[in-house]
Design an enzyme around this catalytic site. Structure first.
Site, PDB file in Angstrom:
ATOM      1  N   GLU A  78       0.702  -1.152  -0.034  1.00 52.86           N
ATOM      2  CA  GLU A  78       0.088   0.140  -0.001  1.00 52.86           C
ATOM      3  C   GLU A  78       0.814   1.204  -0.190  1.00 52.86           C
ATOM      4  OE1 GLU A  78      -3.184   0.168  -0.196  1.00 52.86           O
ATOM      5  OE2 GLU A  78      -3.609  -1.842   0.243  1.00 52.86           O
ATOM      6  N   ARG A  88     -17.465  -0.322   6.970  1.00 54.10           N
ATOM      7  CA  ARG A  88     -18.676  -0.987   6.142  1.00 54.10           C
ATOM      8  C   ARG A  88     -19.496  -2.027   7.004  1.00 54.10           C
ATOM      9  NH1 ARG A  88     -19.037  -5.849   3.581  1.00 54.10           N
ATOM     10  NH2 ARG A  88     -16.921  -6.499   4.117  1.00 54.10           N
ATOM     11  N   CYS A 141      -7.726  -1.792   8.567  1.00 55.18           N
ATOM     12  CA  CYS A 141      -6.438  -1.980   7.854  1.00 55.18           C
ATOM     13  C   CYS A 141      -5.707  -0.327   7.547  1.00 55.18           C
ATOM     14  CB  CYS A 141      -6.278  -2.497   6.628  1.00 55.18           C
ATOM     15  SG  CYS A 141      -6.507  -4.566   6.877  1.00 55.18           S
ATOM     16  N   HIS A 165      -1.672  -5.803   1.885  1.00 61.48           N
ATOM     17  CA  HIS A 165      -2.638  -6.336   1.861  1.00 61.48           C
ATOM     18  C   HIS A 165      -2.492  -7.881   1.061  1.00 61.48           C
ATOM     19  CE1 HIS A 165      -6.016  -3.232   3.123  1.00 61.48           C
ATOM     20  NE2 HIS A 165      -6.119  -4.313   3.625  1.00 61.48           N
TER      21      HIS A 165
END
Ligand code: PCA
Length: 215
Positions: A78, A88, A141, A165
């Site tokens: 990332e 979410r 994350c 990830h």
């Protein structure tokens, strides 16, 4: 050199998280660097408390957080952590922030200090798919990636930190049609390649390579 590598526990209804499973199986030494492995909870703020305690105990040169990105086919270093919690789903303590800053006095975003292009190349050279990602999402994350960057900015300026990830394991996609997965041995191999690149690029910055995305 010492590298603290963290992996999250299972969340969102899955019984397993490839992140902690892979982190547990990393070698204790990679390219001469000591690897300190740590399981962290998929919980806003608590995850950061656990990482901070480990930084204070271990004094690592690098911190690499690893998390599951279900649906991605590749290992994805990332680039950027953003100052936003927007869940979410609730975290493992039932907390679901819906659009809050992580730190009022933090930067809008931080770029990783890790050589992500060198990591991606090393993973591909090991025969596995890799892509640079420009979003770690807005869940735990991104949160831990941002929190470690914030700690670096405020308290531990010598640490270099970043995030990778990783895909689902095959057993997690048995009932998820058309969803990519990667076996655990390959994930461990890919993370080991990325960590080797981090050690080898120490003090040299990243390589120059084409890794951009149009969208
Ligand atoms: N993946 C989640 C949180 C924990 C994990 O392994 C995420 O991408 O935010």
């Amino acid at each position: 050199m010492k590298i603290l590598v963290t992996g999250f526990d299972p969340f969102g209804g899955d019984k397993i998280n490839p992140a902690i499973e892979a982190v547990k199986r990393l070698p204790d030494t990679i390219a001469g660097a000591e690897i300190v492995k740590l399981e962290i909870p998929t919980v806003f703020n608590k995850s950061a408390d656990v990482v901070k305690a480990a930084i204070e105990k271990e004094h690592p040169d690098y911190v690499l957080n690893v998390g599951q990105a279900g649906g991605r086919y590749a290992l994805t270093p990332e680039r950027v952590a953003i100052n936003l919690n927007d869940g979410r789903i609730p975290d493992n303590d039932g907390y679901q922030p819906l659009g809050e800053p992580i730190h009022e006095d933090g930067e809008t975003a931080y770029f990783t200090q890790l050589p992500i292009k060198a990591e991606a190349k090393a993973i591909r050279d090991a025969g596995l798919p890799a892509e640079i990602s420009n979003t770690a999402g807005t869940y735990v994350c991104n949160h831990i990636f941002y929190q470690v960057q914030y700690m670096r900015a405020k308290e531990f300026p010598n640490i270099k930190a970043g995030f990778i990830h990783i895909p689902f394991l095959p057993e997690q996609v048995v009932k998820r049609p058309s969803t990519p997965s990667m076996n655990l041995g390959d994930i461990v191999k890919g993370l080991t390649a990325a960590l080797t690149a981090i050690v080898e690029r120490d003090g040299k910055g990243d390589i120059v390579a084409i890794e951009g995305h149009n969208h």
